[in-house]
Motif scaffolding. Structure first.
Motif, mmCIF file in Angstrom:
data_model
loop_
_atom_site.group_PDB
_atom_site.id
_atom_site.type_symbol
_atom_site.label_atom_id
_atom_site.label_comp_id
_atom_site.label_asym_id
_atom_site.label_seq_id
_atom_site.Cartn_x
_atom_site.Cartn_y
_atom_site.Cartn_z
ATOM 1 N N LYS A 1 2.533 1.066 -1.370
ATOM 2 C CA LYS A 1 1.330 1.470 -0.642
ATOM 3 C C LYS A 1 0.410 0.279 -0.379
ATOM 4 N N PHE B 1 -8.836 -2.912 -0.762
ATOM 5 C CA PHE B 1 -8.363 -1.657 -0.198
ATOM 6 C C PHE B 1 -9.384 -0.556 -0.459
ATOM 7 N N LEU C 1 -4.419 5.847 1.629
ATOM 8 C CA LEU C 1 -5.202 4.710 2.122
ATOM 9 C C LEU C 1 -6.152 5.152 3.231
ATOM 10 N N LYS D 1 -5.795 -0.138 6.253
ATOM 11 C CA LYS D 1 -5.066 -1.271 5.685
ATOM 12 C C LYS D 1 -6.013 -2.165 4.900
#
Length: 143
Positions: A88, A98, A106, A109
């Motif tokens: 991930k 992140f 998420l 990105k």
């Protein structure tokens, strides 16, 4: 004179704001669910001067800390030593930041590199925009 300066430094440090931190990625997700927050992951590695600079400068700033604490649980993970879903979190360099929903998805990105306060706030604005857009999109379908 030194005593007075030391006294004011001591008083100032007593009012310092601390990041709402977790020790592991799993703990961060758990805390985020309990507090209805999201997770902010800072990926680092040993001897990374940009990681150290970001922690010393950006993540020591009171405004940054307060903004992170308002919506996120902070967790610092070592790129090679800590347990986290590596598929991930694509880490090509450190530091990498992140933003993650409390279900582990998420938000966007990760962004690599050193971020000063202003740039970090811009990055947080992007994450907040995506979160708010998702909330709006989900609420449009109801009713």
């Amino acid at each position: 004179m030194r005593t007075i300066i030391f006294f004011f430094m001591l008083i100032g440090s007593l009012h310092a704001v601390a990041l709402n931190k977790a020790l592991t990625y799993e703990e961060a997700l758990e805390m985020a669910k309990e507090q209805n927050k999201r997770v902010m992951v800072l990926m680092v590695q040993d001897n990374c001067r940009y990681c150290k600079a970001m922690k010393a400068n950006t993540f020591s700033d009171t405004e940054v800390i307060e903004r992170i604490n308002k919506h996120y649980i902070f967790v610092e993970l070592h790129r090679y030593n800590d347990s986290y879903p590596k598929q991930k979190f694509a880490v090509y360099g450190v530091p990498t930041t992140f933003f993650v929903y409390n279900d582990g998805t998420l938000i966007m990105k990760g962004a690599g590199g050193y971020w000063n306060k202003e740039d970090f706030f811009s990055f947080m604005d992007d994450a907040d925009f995506k979160v708010n857009k998702k909330i709006r999109d989900n609420s449009d379908g109801e009713g």
